[in-house]
Motif scaffolding. Structure first.
Motif, short mmCIF file in Angstrom:
data_model
loop_
_atom_site.label_atom_id
_atom_site.label_comp_id
_atom_site.label_asym_id
_atom_site.label_seq_id
_atom_site.Cartn_x
_atom_site.Cartn_y
_atom_site.Cartn_z
N ARG A 46 22.39 -3.95 -5.78
CA ARG A 46 21.80 -2.66 -5.37
C ARG A 46 22.82 -1.54 -5.47
N LEU A 51 20.96 2.01 -5.48
CA LEU A 51 20.00 1.96 -4.37
C LEU A 51 20.73 1.85 -3.04
N PHE A 78 15.48 -1.84 -12.86
CA PHE A 78 15.64 -2.75 -11.73
C PHE A 78 14.35 -3.54 -11.54
N PHE A 80 12.45 -6.01 -8.97
CA PHE A 80 12.54 -6.40 -7.57
C PHE A 80 12.00 -7.81 -7.36
N HIS A 82 10.00 -9.01 -5.12
CA HIS A 82 8.55 -9.11 -4.92
C HIS A 82 7.82 -8.14 -5.83
N ALA A 84 7.25 -5.24 -6.55
CA ALA A 84 7.10 -3.83 -6.19
C ALA A 84 6.28 -3.05 -7.21
N LEU A 85 5.21 -3.66 -7.72
CA LEU A 85 4.33 -2.94 -8.64
C LEU A 85 3.53 -1.90 -7.87
N PHE A 86 3.12 -0.83 -8.57
CA PHE A 86 2.32 0.20 -7.93
C PHE A 86 0.88 -0.30 -7.87
N LYS A 87 0.42 -0.60 -6.64
CA LYS A 87 -0.87 -1.26 -6.46
C LYS A 87 -2.04 -0.42 -6.98
N HIS A 88 -1.90 0.92 -6.85
CA HIS A 88 -3.04 1.78 -7.18
C HIS A 88 -3.06 2.17 -8.66
N SER A 131 -3.26 -6.53 -8.52
CA SER A 131 -3.88 -7.56 -7.68
C SER A 131 -4.68 -8.56 -8.50
N GLU A 132 -4.96 -8.21 -9.77
CA GLU A 132 -5.76 -9.11 -10.61
C GLU A 132 -4.90 -10.03 -11.47
N ARG A 145 8.02 -2.67 -17.10
CA ARG A 145 8.16 -1.37 -16.48
C ARG A 145 9.62 -0.94 -16.45
N ALA A 146 10.51 -1.91 -16.13
CA ALA A 146 11.93 -1.59 -16.06
C ALA A 146 12.50 -1.30 -17.45
#
Lengths: 352, 295
Positions: A46, A51, A78, A80, A82, A84-88, A131-132, A145-146
């Motif tokens: 980190r 971070l 980075f 993570f 867990h 840390a994806l953007f759920k929405h 979530s899918e 994404r990273a």
């Protein structure tokens, strides 16, 4: 891009997370920070990412000091633990996020995201939501994404920790291949030594905020620098005995230890790996120890045998299927064990 | 989003079915009786009284009385302003409290509840003592030409104070449970603080925020005690709707008083309907997410 970590220390209240750590990471290498929880490996990761701020010391990327740069200025990818994806956001928008906040033109975003979704083998799933997806798929989205912003460094915090064994195995191989294609300097944190040895080309073993040993997986495994490293990298048998004139005396037997030639006798602890012990039906002079078989576990590519010495000390021995076929060990039998190789750590050899 | 929570509710519902029939009828009947007697009948009575002089009388009472008209205008100005202030404050407070560790953090959370704990009348008195002509700040503010007590700034202050915790109280547990992981990820991907708020934080907390705003608005419209003290109750100047209801009632103008009261009640019912629809919408969204996850 090479990373140079210079004299970094970090405290959280009374807890020392990192104690004057220095480390060089070569450009394009894939390095594993390996250690038990609380060893400071995640804190170090980190701090490299920006971070977390180091109390003292500095971080250099390709010879420029980045210590004062914020996380968003460091151009670091980075991943993570867990995800840390953007759920929405859809998978597509998750991957595109880094480019969106940089106001990259839309057609460029489209091209790059599709390219990355192809790379992480998630074509056609761009419109799904996190979530899918399954755990392994989420982890690959996090990786895409990273990578989307073409980071100078890729940092992964226990990337496969939350996945089941089979998916973990697949992703390890896949990460290794991906790294060979992309050649981004990559650092990942893990507490799983198998994972570190399989994926990384450099392994750094950490303990209580210090680096215990750094080197190639082979080097670290074959020449552990400290008892801790020896113990952490797999099962080990521990013997207490005396060292004298090139020999280690343990419970009535003597094993060659040419590294110590002084005639002066001294107490020492010897470490023996389970696969470096031979079992025989008959005594082998003064090099073998009388033992009784307690338990045999023949499942898997290595047959694990648990034995007790006459003095009551436990001993673990790993046999190959060939050796097992020859010996046909059964619980309750009396055998003779010969350590082929011992490692002794004298207090002068390492410092804490 | 929380499938386990829903399942628990269902199994709890199964327990009730084991009770004897007479007990169920008795309990459900009692619940309806209490709600009917304490809520439905009085609310209905407000509307009956308001329309006692017919539709034309109703409009006359509301619109042709300039003081009443002004009170409606004042409430519809002060309440949204107070809600706006508390939305900004609530977001800032929730952000500070959930995203940073600092000394006095728990104390701050406790202090947030002070406006709920203190009687609104005392709140009003506090502001009079502070900003009134005999108060600490009143005279110097007066020299600068600013009038707080017996003027609209006082009404805004009192209303804002009384409704202060609503938005923050709604957001703090929500943001606490969401954690900062997504935000940290966004920062590492290069998001500026502004982009972080609009693209990550706000979408995640929007329904909690709307819910907090609805509750805050409902309370702001109906505030009486604190406003009563700071307003000085100047008709056509500092009378808000609740104050106007009381004044008209004291003047034995029942139709006028109930007309304003009915309008207040109507606003409350609209707020309630909004809240109900929002809850239903969120439940549907969650069910949809769950279906997608399961398929």
């Amino acid at each position: 891009m090479s990373i140079s970590i210079r004299n970094v220390s970090k405290r959280f209240g009374a807890f020392t997370a990192l104690n004057n750590v220095s480390l060089e990471v070569g450009s394009g290498s894939l390095l594993a920070l390996l250690g038990p929880s609380g060893s400071g490996k995640t804190t170090l990761l980190r701090i490299i990412a920006g971070l977390e701020q180091a109390d003292t010391g500095s971080i250099h990327v390709q010879d420029s000091d980045v210590s004062q740069l914020s996380a968003r200025e460091r151009e670091v990818g980075f991943v993570f633990q867990h995800y840390a994806l953007f759920k929405h956001m859809s998978v597509f928008e998750n991957v595109a996020f880094g480019m969106r906040v940089r106001h990259t033109p839309n057609d460029e975003v489209q091209t790059r995201v599709n390219e990355l979704l192809h790379l992480v083998r998630l074509e056609g799933l761009g419109s799904r939501y996190p979530s899918e997806l399954s755990g392994g798929q989420r982890q690959r989205v996090a990786l895409a994404r990273a990578l989307a912003v073409k980071p100078r460094l890729l940092l992964l915090d226990e990337p496969f920790g939350a996945l089941d064994a089979k998916v973990r195995q697949e992703l390890r191989t896949w990460l290794r291949r991906l790294h060979e294609e992309m050649h981004v300097t990559t650092v990942f944190v893990t507490h799983d030594q198998e994972e570190a040895f399989e994926v990384a080309d450099q392994v750094v073993v950490m303990r209580q905020g210090n680096i215990e040993q750094a080197g190639s997986p082979q080097d670290v495994f074959d020449h552990p620098a400290t008892p801790f490293v020896m113990d952490f990298l797999g099962h080990v048998n521990v013997f207490h005995g005396r060292l004298e004139a090139g020999q280690m005396h343990l419970g009535g037997i003597a094993v060659e230890y040419p590294e110590y030639q002084q005639t002066e006798s001294r107490d020492a602890t010897a470490y023996v790996r389970p696969h470096e012990v031979e079992l025989h039906r008959s005594p082998q002079g003064d090099t073998s120890l009388s033992v009784r078989v307690v338990h045999v576990n023949p499942a898997g590519p290595v047959i694990r045998v648990r034995l007790l010495s006459a003095a009551g000390a436990a001993l673990n021995v790993d046999l190959s299927p060939g050796q097992y076929g020859e010996l046909k060990v059964r619980p309750g039998e009396d055998l003779y064990a010969t350590p082929k190789r011992v490692r002794v750590f004298l207090p002068d050899d390492y410092s804490i | 989003m929380h499938p386990s929570g829903v399942r628990t509710k269902k199994s709890a519902g199964g327990l009730v079915a084991d009770e004897p029939l007479w007990l169920r009828v008795l309990l459900i009947g009692a619940a309806y009786a209490v709600i009917g007697l304490l809520i439905l009948v009085p609310v209905a009575y407000v509307f009956v009284q308001a329309f006692a002089e017919g539709w034309q009388g109703y409009v006359k009472n509301l619109w042709h009385d300039p003081d009443t008209r002004h009170s409606i205008f004042l409430t519809l100005t002060v309440a949204p302003l107070a809600v706006l202030l508390n939305t900004v404050f609530g977001l800032a407070a929730a952000w500070t409290i959930t995203r940073f560790k600092f000394p006095g953090r728990t104390l701050l959370v406790t202090l947030l509840d002070v406006p709920f704990a203190i009687s609104p009348v005392v709140v009003g008195l506090m502001f009079v003592l502070l900003f009134g002509m005999q108060g600490y700040l009143g005279p110097s503010l007066r020299q600068m030409g600013i009038k707080v007590i017996f003027a609209w700034p006082g009404l805004l202050l009192a209303t804002t104070f009384v409704t202060l915790p609503f938005v923050a109280r709604e957001l703090i547990p929500l943001m606490e449970s969401l954690g900062s992981e997504e935000e940290v990820a966004a920062v590492s991907l290069g998001a500026s603080p502004w982009q972080l708020f609009w693209r990550i934080t706000l979408p995640n907390i929007k329904w909690g925020l709307v819910y907090g705003i609805i509750q805050c608005h409902a309370r702001a419209i109906g505030e009486f005690g604190a406003v009563y003290v700071v307003s000085g109750r100047i008709a056509g100047e500092t009378d808000t709707m609740p104050l106007r209801v009381e004044k008209l009632f004291q003047e034995y103008n029942n139709p006028g008083s109930f007309a304003v009261a009915s309008l207040l009640t109507l606003m409350a019912l609209v707020t309630l309907a909004g809240k109900y629809m929002l809850e239903r919408y969120i439940a549907q969204q969650m069910a949809a997410t769950r279906e997608n996850t399961e398929s």
